[in-house]
Enzyme design. Structure first.
Site, short mmCIF file in Angstrom:
data_model
loop_
_atom_site.label_atom_id
_atom_site.label_comp_id
_atom_site.label_asym_id
_atom_site.label_seq_id
_atom_site.Cartn_x
_atom_site.Cartn_y
_atom_site.Cartn_z
N SER A 1 -44.75 -18.14 9.04
CA SER A 1 -45.49 -16.90 8.75
C SER A 1 -44.84 -16.14 7.58
CB SER A 1 -45.61 -16.02 9.99
OG SER A 1 -44.37 -15.49 10.36
N ASN A 2 -43.52 -16.20 7.45
CA ASN A 2 -42.88 -15.57 6.28
C ASN A 2 -43.23 -16.32 5.00
OD1 ASN A 2 -41.09 -13.18 6.88
ND2 ASN A 2 -40.50 -14.58 8.52
N LYS B 1 -30.62 -24.73 9.90
CA LYS B 1 -29.38 -25.44 9.60
C LYS B 1 -28.56 -24.71 8.54
CE LYS B 1 -30.39 -28.80 12.30
NZ LYS B 1 -29.76 -28.93 13.57
N ILE C 1 -26.70 -24.42 5.14
CA ILE C 1 -26.91 -25.04 3.83
C ILE C 1 -25.58 -25.67 3.40
CG2 ILE C 1 -27.50 -24.59 1.40
CD1 ILE C 1 -29.87 -24.26 3.29
N HIS D 1 -33.22 -12.46 8.47
CA HIS D 1 -32.76 -12.52 9.86
C HIS D 1 -33.42 -11.39 10.65
CE1 HIS D 1 -30.05 -13.67 13.06
NE2 HIS D 1 -29.87 -12.38 13.30
N ASP E 1 -25.49 -16.47 8.56
CA ASP E 1 -25.85 -15.04 8.56
C ASP E 1 -24.73 -14.15 8.03
OD1 ASP E 1 -28.27 -15.73 9.79
OD2 ASP E 1 -27.40 -15.58 11.79
N GLU F 1 -40.80 -7.97 8.58
CA GLU F 1 -40.37 -9.13 7.79
C GLU F 1 -41.41 -9.50 6.74
OE1 GLU F 1 -38.75 -12.57 9.81
OE2 GLU F 1 -38.52 -11.43 11.64
C1 GRF Z 1 -38.35 -15.11 11.51
O1 GRF Z 1 -38.20 -14.23 12.58
C2 GRF Z 1 -37.15 -15.05 10.60
O2 GRF Z 1 -36.53 -13.81 10.58
C3 GRF Z 1 -36.22 -16.07 11.20
O3 GRF Z 1 -37.05 -17.07 11.72
C4 GRF Z 1 -38.35 -16.58 11.97
C5 GRF Z 1 -39.30 -17.43 11.17
O4 GRF Z 1 -40.61 -17.16 11.46
N1 GRF Z 1 -35.24 -16.50 10.25
P1 GRF Z 1 -41.76 -17.83 10.60
O5 GRF Z 1 -41.63 -19.34 10.72
O6 GRF Z 1 -41.61 -17.35 9.19
O7 GRF Z 1 -43.03 -17.36 11.24
#
Ligand code: GRF
Length: 209
Positions: free
Chosen positions: A16-17, A94, A96, A112, A153, A182
């Site tokens: 989704s991001n 994972k 990097i 995150h 992180d 996000e």
């Molecule tokens: C998000 O909550 C992001 O912060 C984390 O993993 C999730 C990914 O969600 N790193 P999506 O696959 O982008 O929907």
């Protein structure tokens, strides 16, 4: 005029991001090309979104290689083949490999779903983050976008935004509100990076307006 950046997205989930960033690229808000999507999984849902947009996808897993160096070399070769300028982690679980981190200084970014340095590090991913936030009783969580270094992180923080933990929140309801932030924040950061508005000064991130 800033040159168009070539972005590689590393993702392993629903994406989704990735979709939020792709939308801003396709509508011209972000001046960049998404050149490929890379995952350690074989068929993650994010691949379907990328393929529908005509973006090449690659499944690369450490276990396919006899040595970590070979895996890192394969990743680097792929990134170089696509003239990658910027790597975005969006649900990539994972670490990097160090040679890739060294080759892309301050050009690998992660999102995150909590306020680092809390609720981060190995094992804090997906719903586990929100479960831990609720179990701890904190009243505020949020989103952190940061540069990637060789630890989970851990790199320099680019931006953070708070999200209130409400009475009666479940990990799912909290995840939903965090994800809305996000989807707004990540494209904004990518846009700023592509417009050269984010710099590192004395190991701190500085935004030029
Ligand atoms: C998000 O909550 C992001 O912060 C984390 O993993 C999730 C990914 O969600 N790193 P999506 O696959 O982008 O929907």
């Amino acid at each position: 005029m800033v040159a168009l950046r070539n972005i590689a997205v590393f993702a392993s989930g629903r994406g989704s991001n990735f979709s939020a960033i792709l939308d801003k690229v396709q509508t011209g808000v972000i001046s960049a090309r998404i050149v490929c999507v890379v995952s350690e999984c074989e068929h993650p849902p994010v691949f379907d979104v990328a393929r529908a947009a005509g973006i090449p996808v690659y499944s690369l897993n450490r276990r396919q290689y006899t040595a970590p160096e070979e895996y890192a070399a394969a990743l680097l070769q792929l990134l170089e083949r696509h003239n990658t300028d910027l790597i975005l982690l969006a649900g990539y679980l994972k670490l990097i490999p160090s040679p890739v981190v060294r080759k892309f200084p301050h050009a690998i970014v992660n999102i995150h779903p909590a306020l680092l340095p809390n609720f981060g590090g190995q094992g804090f991913f997906g719903m586990k983050v929100h479960e831990a936030v609720i179990a701890s009783g904190v009243k505020v969580t949020g989103v952190t976008i940061h540069f990637v270094d060789e630890k989970y992180d851990n790199g320099a923080i680019i931006c953070q935004e708070q999200v209130a933990v409400l009475p009666g929140d479940t990990p799912e309801s909290l995840a939903h509100r965090v994800l809305e932030v996000e989807h707004r924040l990540y494209p904004e950061v990518v846009q700023a990076l592509c417009e050269d508005k984010i710099k590192m000064i004395d190991r701190k991130v500085v935004w030029n307006k």
